[in-house]
Design a protein around this motif. Structure first.
Motif, PDB file in Angstrom:
ATOM      1  N   LEU A   1     -45.104  -6.701  18.064  1.00 53.59           N
ATOM      2  CA  LEU A   1     -46.076  -6.725  16.876  1.00 53.59           C
ATOM      3  C   LEU A   1     -46.938  -6.259  16.729  1.00 53.59           C
ATOM      4  O   LEU A   1     -47.881  -6.670  17.062  1.00 53.59           O
ATOM      5  CB  LEU A   1     -45.714  -7.956  15.819  1.00 53.59           C
ATOM      6  CG  LEU A   1     -44.314  -8.750  15.913  1.00 53.59           C
ATOM      7  CD1 LEU A   1     -44.543 -10.217  14.777  1.00 53.59           C
ATOM      8  CD2 LEU A   1     -43.463  -7.641  14.953  1.00 53.59           C
ATOM      9  N   GLU A   2     -47.623  -5.924  15.975  1.00 53.40           N
ATOM     10  CA  GLU A   2     -48.821  -5.083  15.530  1.00 53.40           C
ATOM     11  C   GLU A   2     -49.837  -5.792  14.794  1.00 53.40           C
ATOM     12  O   GLU A   2     -48.684  -6.749  14.760  1.00 53.40           O
ATOM     13  CB  GLU A   2     -48.518  -3.590  14.857  1.00 53.40           C
ATOM     14  CG  GLU A   2     -48.109  -2.204  15.293  1.00 53.40           C
ATOM     15  CD  GLU A   2     -47.778  -1.585  14.264  1.00 53.40           C
ATOM     16  OE1 GLU A   2     -48.137  -1.047  12.985  1.00 53.40           O
ATOM     17  OE2 GLU A   2     -47.231  -0.636  15.048  1.00 53.40           O
ATOM     18  N   ARG A  16     -45.297   2.585   8.954  1.00 53.22           N
ATOM     19  CA  ARG A  16     -45.585   1.308   9.549  1.00 53.22           C
ATOM     20  C   ARG A  16     -44.779   0.815  10.719  1.00 53.22           C
ATOM     21  O   ARG A  16     -43.720   1.236  10.511  1.00 53.22           O
ATOM     22  CB  ARG A  16     -44.960  -0.175   8.246  1.00 53.22           C
ATOM     23  CG  ARG A  16     -46.265   1.091   6.957  1.00 53.22           C
ATOM     24  CD  ARG A  16     -47.540  -0.012   6.828  1.00 53.22           C
ATOM     25  NE  ARG A  16     -47.648  -1.302   7.154  1.00 53.22           N
ATOM     26  CZ  ARG A  16     -48.621  -1.506   6.482  1.00 53.22           C
ATOM     27  NH1 ARG A  16     -49.580  -1.021   5.642  1.00 53.22           N
ATOM     28  NH2 ARG A  16     -49.201  -2.922   7.113  1.00 53.22           N
ATOM     29  N   GLN A  17     -44.942  -0.777  11.073  1.00 48.54           N
ATOM     30  CA  GLN A  17     -44.484  -1.264  11.757  1.00 48.54           C
ATOM     31  C   GLN A  17     -43.315  -2.271  10.965  1.00 48.54           C
ATOM     32  O   GLN A  17     -43.779  -2.874   9.420  1.00 48.54           O
ATOM     33  CB  GLN A  17     -44.383  -1.831  13.194  1.00 48.54           C
ATOM     34  CG  GLN A  17     -43.993  -2.832  14.103  1.00 48.54           C
ATOM     35  CD  GLN A  17     -44.328  -3.722  15.015  1.00 48.54           C
ATOM     36  OE1 GLN A  17     -45.399  -4.384  14.607  1.00 48.54           O
ATOM     37  NE2 GLN A  17     -43.752  -3.180  16.464  1.00 48.54           N
ATOM     38  N   VAL A  18     -42.040  -2.665  10.721  1.00 47.51           N
ATOM     39  CA  VAL A  18     -41.347  -3.320  10.130  1.00 47.51           C
ATOM     40  C   VAL A  18     -40.478  -4.124  10.482  1.00 47.51           C
ATOM     41  O   VAL A  18     -40.286  -3.809  11.778  1.00 47.51           O
ATOM     42  CB  VAL A  18     -40.608  -2.186   8.756  1.00 47.51           C
ATOM     43  CG1 VAL A  18     -39.829  -3.138   8.377  1.00 47.51           C
ATOM     44  CG2 VAL A  18     -41.402  -1.781   8.140  1.00 47.51           C
ATOM     45  N   LEU A  19     -40.600  -5.267  10.332  1.00 43.37           N
ATOM     46  CA  LEU A  19     -39.781  -6.215  11.591  1.00 43.37           C
ATOM     47  C   LEU A  19     -38.683  -6.554   9.886  1.00 43.37           C
ATOM     48  O   LEU A  19     -38.850  -7.002   9.143  1.00 43.37           O
ATOM     49  CB  LEU A  19     -41.055  -7.476  12.048  1.00 43.37           C
ATOM     50  CG  LEU A  19     -39.384  -8.789  11.903  1.00 43.37           C
ATOM     51  CD1 LEU A  19     -38.862  -8.527  13.494  1.00 43.37           C
ATOM     52  CD2 LEU A  19     -40.837 -10.331  12.968  1.00 43.37           C
ATOM     53  N   HIS A  49     -42.109   1.667  13.342  1.00 37.89           N
ATOM     54  CA  HIS A  49     -40.933   1.325  14.051  1.00 37.89           C
ATOM     55  C   HIS A  49     -40.381  -0.110  13.627  1.00 37.89           C
ATOM     56  O   HIS A  49     -41.201  -0.334  12.458  1.00 37.89           O
ATOM     57  CB  HIS A  49     -41.944   0.722  14.767  1.00 37.89           C
ATOM     58  CG  HIS A  49     -43.042   2.192  15.442  1.00 37.89           C
ATOM     59  ND1 HIS A  49     -43.345   1.972  16.530  1.00 37.89           N
ATOM     60  CD2 HIS A  49     -44.304   1.512  14.932  1.00 37.89           C
ATOM     61  CE1 HIS A  49     -44.100   2.907  16.748  1.00 37.89           C
ATOM     62  NE2 HIS A  49     -45.519   2.803  15.857  1.00 37.89           N
ATOM     63  N   PRO A  96     -48.958 -11.049   8.876  1.00 37.78           N
ATOM     64  CA  PRO A  96     -47.501  -9.657   8.615  1.00 37.78           C
ATOM     65  C   PRO A  96     -47.904  -9.645   6.678  1.00 37.78           C
ATOM     66  O   PRO A  96     -48.376 -10.999   6.059  1.00 37.78           O
ATOM     67  CB  PRO A  96     -46.284 -10.656   8.690  1.00 37.78           C
ATOM     68  CG  PRO A  96     -46.597 -11.822   8.975  1.00 37.78           C
ATOM     69  CD  PRO A  96     -47.865 -11.968   9.086  1.00 37.78           C
ATOM     70  N   PRO A 129     -47.990  -5.555  10.687  1.00 38.57           N
ATOM     71  CA  PRO A 129     -46.608  -5.609  10.788  1.00 38.57           C
ATOM     72  C   PRO A 129     -46.038  -5.312   8.871  1.00 38.57           C
ATOM     73  O   PRO A 129     -46.636  -6.816   7.813  1.00 38.57           O
ATOM     74  CB  PRO A 129     -45.609  -6.157  11.628  1.00 38.57           C
ATOM     75  CG  PRO A 129     -46.246  -7.812  11.472  1.00 38.57           C
ATOM     76  CD  PRO A 129     -47.591  -7.444  11.629  1.00 38.57           C
TER      77      PRO A 129
END
Ligand code: 5GP
Ligand code: MG
Length: 181
Positions: free
Chosen positions: A29-30, A93-96, A122, A60, A33
């Motif tokens: 993870l960034e 953005r990085q999305v979880l 991502h 996050p 995120p």
């Protein structure tokens, strides 16, 4: 209608697994995120995961989306409707993406495509429960809490006709036929 509720995973087991998932995910993870939970089923999972990620040093942002699947009975039709859209700008953005249960795969496939369409750079996917035997479309989550057989589950945010979401544990919910108490 009466139902038999049988614990599959205790509150402690669930929370330990959430903590372990957060530890597994953290290196990928960034620093900031976007954690996006699918309502309402993943609300409790998302709330716990947010704090588990904080304990891993991740900071996050929180977002949510509510999707509905239309089909006959418990059979998913593959037709998904957005009931409530997310609000953060996902571009770049990085999305979880978190959901409670991966079943036919239609919901997560739709959600991933929607996040791509919104420009997420991502996407990582995580489900608390996976029922691989029910899959209709090919989909594998990046992170899975527990793999379970084809059982209807409730608790830890997951409902039967809006009931049982408050249970701290994950349980199987089996309807009792007429005449059986
Ligand atoms: P899919 O689109 O993968 O078929 O369905 C995923 C969604 O179906 C989940 O987000 C969840 O809302 C619902 N679902 C799948 N299995 C169960 C279950 O055993 N119990 C409940 N309450 N919902 C389920
Ligand atoms: Mg759901």
């Amino acid at each position: 209608m009466n139902h038999q509720i049988t614990t599959l995973f205790t509150e402690t087991q669930v929370l330990e697994r959430v903590a372990a998932l957060a530890a597994e995910m953290a290196p990928r993870l960034e620093p900031e995120p976007i954690v996006l939970g699918l309502l309402k089923g993943a609300l409790v999972f998302t709330a716990d995961m947010l704090r588990a990620l904080s304990r891993q040093g991740v900071k996050p942002l929180l977002d949510c989306m509510a999707l509905a699947s239309y089909g006959k009975g418990t059979i998913s039709s593959g037709s998904i409707q957005v009931r409530m859209d997310n609000t953060l700008d996902l571009a770049g953005r990085q999305v979880l993406l978190l959901d409670d249960i991966l079943d036919s795969g239609n919901t997560m496939s739709f959600a991933v495509q929607r996040l791509r369409d919104k420009g997420a750079a991502h996407i990582l996917t995580c489900v608390l429960l996976d029922k691989p035997s029910r899959r209709q479309v090919s989909f594998a989550a990046d992170f899975v809490g527990f793999t379970i057989p084809d059982t209807f589950v409730v608790g830890y945010g997951i409902d039967y006709a809006e009931h049982h979401r408050e249970l701290p544990q994950v349980a199987a919910c089996v309807p009792l036929g007429k005449g059986i108490s």
